[in-house]
Write an enzyme that holds these catalytic residues in place. Sequence first.
Site: not given
Length: 260
Positions: A67, A136, A138, A143
């Site tokens: 990313d 979270d 990910h 997400e």
Amino acid sequence: MEIIVKKNYEEMSKEAARIVKERIEKKPDLVLGLATGSTPLGLYQELARMHQKEGLSFKKVKTFNLDEYYGLSPEHPQSYHYFMNLNFFSKIDINIANTHIPDGLTREPNHFCLEYEEEIEKCGGIDLQILGIGGDGHVGFNEPASSLGSRTRIKTLNEQTIKDNSRFFKNIDEVPKYAITMGVGTIIDAKEIILMASGKNKSLIIAKAIEGPVTSQITASMLQVHPKVITILDEDAASSLKKKDYYKFVAERVKKFNGN
Ligand code: F6R
């Protein structure tokens, strides 16, 4: 899933580096998927040491990063381009032309993302993908509620991720709100995956991702369906796993079976 619990961050990093080295020695033109963030720093340091002291060569290795923040130039100190050059590429003998990181400045993200996928395919797919896990759950920047079949695309960052990553920026307002990320489907297509996690703050999400149901609310849980995932944790990150002792027992048995 193979689960390896190591004493601390250093041991976790060395174990991951040992596996990466072994794979490169077997296939010098390995296609390696890379992550940024705090978790893989020790791995990159150890691989750089192996290059300098043990002759491990990355000359033929190709890399694809998961990313990049959307809107940051490669020269921005918080961009993932900058991170990779600073922490890894500048310390090994990799050919920069063989490294791929999503373009945070592309004006045509949709087109760019399709090309990124095509480039991965042209290289024969990712042989070994390195992953960290977000607070979270990910992987990449997939997400909660990301499609488990998603491909490389532009994503809105979750508030928790923006908060978690604000530690790298002057203030929270500077954290980009979007990123280009490989999809969960792209990640799952890798032939082999190493997931790393360290520290108490990762223990609850690791337990959910490994022992909970597969759900798009925790995209790392999708790794449960992949046939070849090695999860390497330190004791703190493993501390909420209900079956920690069982995983350690199995890891010992596997070691014995392999004659180590
Ligand atoms: C980074 C990435 C993220 C991180 C995750 C954990 O390229 O894709 O999924 O792996 O946010 O970050 P750290 O390691 O900083 O806790």
